[in-house]
Motif scaffolding. Structure first.
Motif, PDB file in Angstrom:
ATOM      1  N   PRO A 137       5.778   3.504   0.747  1.00  0.00           N
ATOM      2  CA  PRO A 137       4.876   1.989  -0.369  1.00  0.00           C
ATOM      3  C   PRO A 137       5.645   0.589   0.915  1.00  0.00           C
ATOM      4  O   PRO A 137       6.570   0.263   0.874  1.00  0.00           O
ATOM      5  N   ALA A 138       4.658  -0.361  -0.280  1.00  0.00           N
ATOM      6  CA  ALA A 138       4.779  -1.604  -0.176  1.00  0.00           C
ATOM      7  C   ALA A 138       4.712  -1.751  -0.794  1.00  0.00           C
ATOM      8  O   ALA A 138       4.370  -0.899  -2.218  1.00  0.00           O
ATOM      9  N   VAL A 139       4.669  -2.927  -1.267  1.00  0.00           N
ATOM     10  CA  VAL A 139       4.482  -4.266  -2.557  1.00  0.00           C
ATOM     11  C   VAL A 139       3.719  -5.309  -2.459  1.00  0.00           C
ATOM     12  O   VAL A 139       3.233  -6.452  -1.676  1.00  0.00           O
ATOM     13  N   PHE A 140       2.570  -5.296  -3.315  1.00  0.00           N
ATOM     14  CA  PHE A 140       2.055  -6.709  -3.708  1.00  0.00           C
ATOM     15  C   PHE A 140       1.870  -7.358  -4.835  1.00  0.00           C
ATOM     16  O   PHE A 140       2.242  -7.092  -5.914  1.00  0.00           O
ATOM     17  N   VAL A 145       3.502  -1.828  -6.870  1.00  0.00           N
ATOM     18  CA  VAL A 145       4.102  -1.278  -5.671  1.00  0.00           C
ATOM     19  C   VAL A 145       2.717  -0.418  -5.306  1.00  0.00           C
ATOM     20  O   VAL A 145       2.061   0.733  -6.392  1.00  0.00           O
ATOM     21  N   TRP A 146       2.437  -0.663  -4.195  1.00  0.00           N
ATOM     22  CA  TRP A 146       1.484   0.371  -3.225  1.00  0.00           C
ATOM     23  C   TRP A 146       2.007   1.301  -2.691  1.00  0.00           C
ATOM     24  O   TRP A 146       2.359   1.160  -1.824  1.00  0.00           O
ATOM     25  N   LEU A 148       2.083  -9.614   0.501  1.00  0.00           N
ATOM     26  CA  LEU A 148       1.955  -7.602   0.573  1.00  0.00           C
ATOM     27  C   LEU A 148       3.282  -7.480   1.787  1.00  0.00           C
ATOM     28  O   LEU A 148       3.441  -8.233   2.720  1.00  0.00           O
ATOM     29  N   ILE A 149       4.181  -6.632   1.381  1.00  0.00           N
ATOM     30  CA  ILE A 149       5.170  -6.676   1.873  1.00  0.00           C
ATOM     31  C   ILE A 149       5.904  -5.190   1.803  1.00  0.00           C
ATOM     32  O   ILE A 149       5.511  -4.138   1.588  1.00  0.00           O
ATOM     33  N   ALA A 152      10.900  -0.903  -3.036  1.00  0.00           N
ATOM     34  CA  ALA A 152      10.219  -1.462  -2.923  1.00  0.00           C
ATOM     35  C   ALA A 152      10.512  -1.604  -4.370  1.00  0.00           C
ATOM     36  O   ALA A 152       9.532  -3.170  -4.964  1.00  0.00           O
ATOM     37  N   GLU A 153      10.508  -1.236  -5.729  1.00  0.00           N
ATOM     38  CA  GLU A 153      10.433  -1.056  -6.587  1.00  0.00           C
ATOM     39  C   GLU A 153      11.607  -2.644  -6.874  1.00  0.00           C
ATOM     40  O   GLU A 153      11.128  -3.626  -7.998  1.00  0.00           O
TER      41      GLU A 153
END
Length: 478
Positions: A77-80, A68-69, A162-163, A51-52
């Motif tokens: 985590p997800a990535v926005f 990172v959400w 949104l991943i 994610a990072e």
């Protein structure tokens, strides 16, 4: 030919992609080396590292907002990311994908280490090459090609990504993540683009228009307080295994329709045009049966195989067990028996109403002397974008420009988070994917065709201009 037409932009898009292909593949290879296996707790740090890594690459691509959400309950985590358009009238597009992958090991039968990407014969082999890192990452080069070809400094649309980091584990926290009021507001979009899908084949580019939903349940039946002698008591007390078999047998009528009353309420029927488009696809039923490891087709009367798996609701017995199953005989009436059922839903069906209908149907068929429990562990809603929706027209144009041939339309028989996004955001869903059946999702030697990966980049590069024009509010003064 208009200066802003996709045809006029194509040479610049292709030139940019060709010039940046090698660095793009090198960066994708870096990401594929991160074993972001969400199903294995020991890889949780790798999912976080993935994610990072993606957040940093999206920032380097030009997205001014990258985050990172965190998910609930210690989830992954997800990535926005968000890149606003300079056009105040631009529509907003949300791209969904996932950065976690399925488990993989060389010992499973891979020809090369699944987390050491290798190019062979124009194909990139690695876990996640197609599902879904490759199809997420093509958007980074696609948006840069879009800017280069149009001379813009920001996309033609308000572009959001949104991943997710838990898709391969069933997205346990995804619904809560997107329903949080603050997140829901930031995710607001006019259309959602799913890049976690594929095409019919290398030579037949297609666009998926919908996915089925899913309701599953377990039914537990309890009779005697313990296994009892079938000679002394059989035929005089209810048998849970018999009742489980009766339930399974009663699930369909003589025409292979689901026999649960109310199950078909609201079903959006296929149009004549949709049936004709399905029939145009080069479908080889014998080859499909070989892939299915099956020996004959069977299903609801009056529908073709593709119609059954894409556009009709279904019910399946996933498992039945109870009583004695060891070697030899054991003449008992068992104390309990169990069934697992799953129901695939299509557009128009309501998840809660289907659950209620199934629960009522089961309760009505249980005789006195049998106690039962029914549990519904989860559900996914169906989604469908009409063929005449302007956003779908825009996607088809972008794909046709990239592939230089007409695209055809399919649906997906499986289920996924697309419907959650459609439900929460109230936006239509588009499917932009370039993977093909031979890519081996979830299997050994997963790969992506490098030429098709470039076509995905190109389609994404054209899509933002197409959507900006296709979804622009009508101005009566023009």
């Amino acid at each position: 030919m208009s200066a802003s037409s996709p045809e006029s932009r194509t040479p610049a898009v292709r030139e940019f992609i060709a010039a940046h292909r090698e660095p793009f593949l090198a960066e994708l290879g870096e990401w594929l080396r991160i074993p972001s296996v969400s199903a294995q707790p020991e890889h949780a740090p790798d999912v976080r590292r993935s994610a990072e890594w993606l957040r940093e690459r999206l920032a380097a691509t030009g997205f001014p907002e990258t985050e990172v959400w965190e998910t609930a309950d210690g989830g992954l985590p997800a990535v926005f990311a968000h890149w606003p358009s300079a056009d105040p009238d631009a529509p907003t597009v949300l791209v969904y994908g996932h950065h976690d992958v399925q488990p993989a090991a060389l010992a499973d039968g891979w020809q090369s280490d699944p987390f050491q990407p290798e190019v062979r014969d124009g194909r990139l082999y690695a876990r996640g090459a197609a599902d879904d890192k490759g199809q997420v990452f093509f958007h980074t080069l696609g948006v840069r090609a879009h800017l280069a070809a149009t001379g813009r400094t920001a996309p033609a649309v308000n572009l959001k990504l949104l991943i997710e980091g838990e898709e391969e584990s069933g997205s346990p926290n995804f619904g809560e993540l997107i329903r949080r009021p603050a997140n829901r507001a930031r995710l607001a979009a006019d259309v959602v683009v799913i890049s976690d899908t594929g095409m019919w084949s290398e030579s037949t580019p297609t666009v998926c228009t919908g996915m089925r939903g899913l309701v599953d349940c377990q039914i537990d039946l309890y009779g005697p307080d313990q296994d009892i002698h079938s000679g002394s008591f059989g035929g005089a007390v209810p048998n849970p295994a018999t009742e489980a078999a009766r339930l399974a047998a009663a699930l369909h009528d003589g025409h292979r329709r689901v026999a649960v009353p109310g199950f078909y309420d609201g079903v959006v029927e296929l149009t004549d045009r949709e049936r004709a488009l399905f029939a145009e696809l080069p479908f080889d039923e014998e080859a499909w049966l070989r892939t299915a490891k099956s020996h004959g087709t069977l299903g609801e009367e009056g529908f073709s195989t593709l119609e059954r798996i894409w556009a009709r609701p279904t019910a399946e017995v996933n498992g039945v067990w109870g009583g004695y199953t060891g070697p030899g005989g054991k003449t008992i009436v068992p104390a309990d028996a169990h069934l697992k059922l799953s129901f695939r839903l299509v557009a128009g069906q309501d998840v809660e109403k289907v659950r209620e209908a199934v629960a009522a149907w089961v309760a009505e068929r249980i005789p006195d002397g049998i106690r039962h429990e029914i549990t519904f562990p989860g559900a996914t809603r169906p989604c469908l974008t009409p063929l005449d929706h302007p956003a779908l027209t825009s996607l088809a144009r972008a794909m046709e420009t990239a592939f230089e041939q007409p695209v055809r339309f399919t649906r997906e028989g499986g289920s996924g988070p697309a419907a959650d996004l459609q439900d929460v955001l109230g936006a239509p869903v588009l499917f932009l994917g370039i993977s093909v059946p031979s890519d081996g999702w979830h299997s050994v030697n997963e790969k992506v065709e490098l030429d098709l990966l470039s076509k995905g980049v190109e389609a994404a590069a054209h899509l933002w201009s197409e959507l900006a024009e296709g979804l622009r509010p009508t101005d009566p003064a023009r």
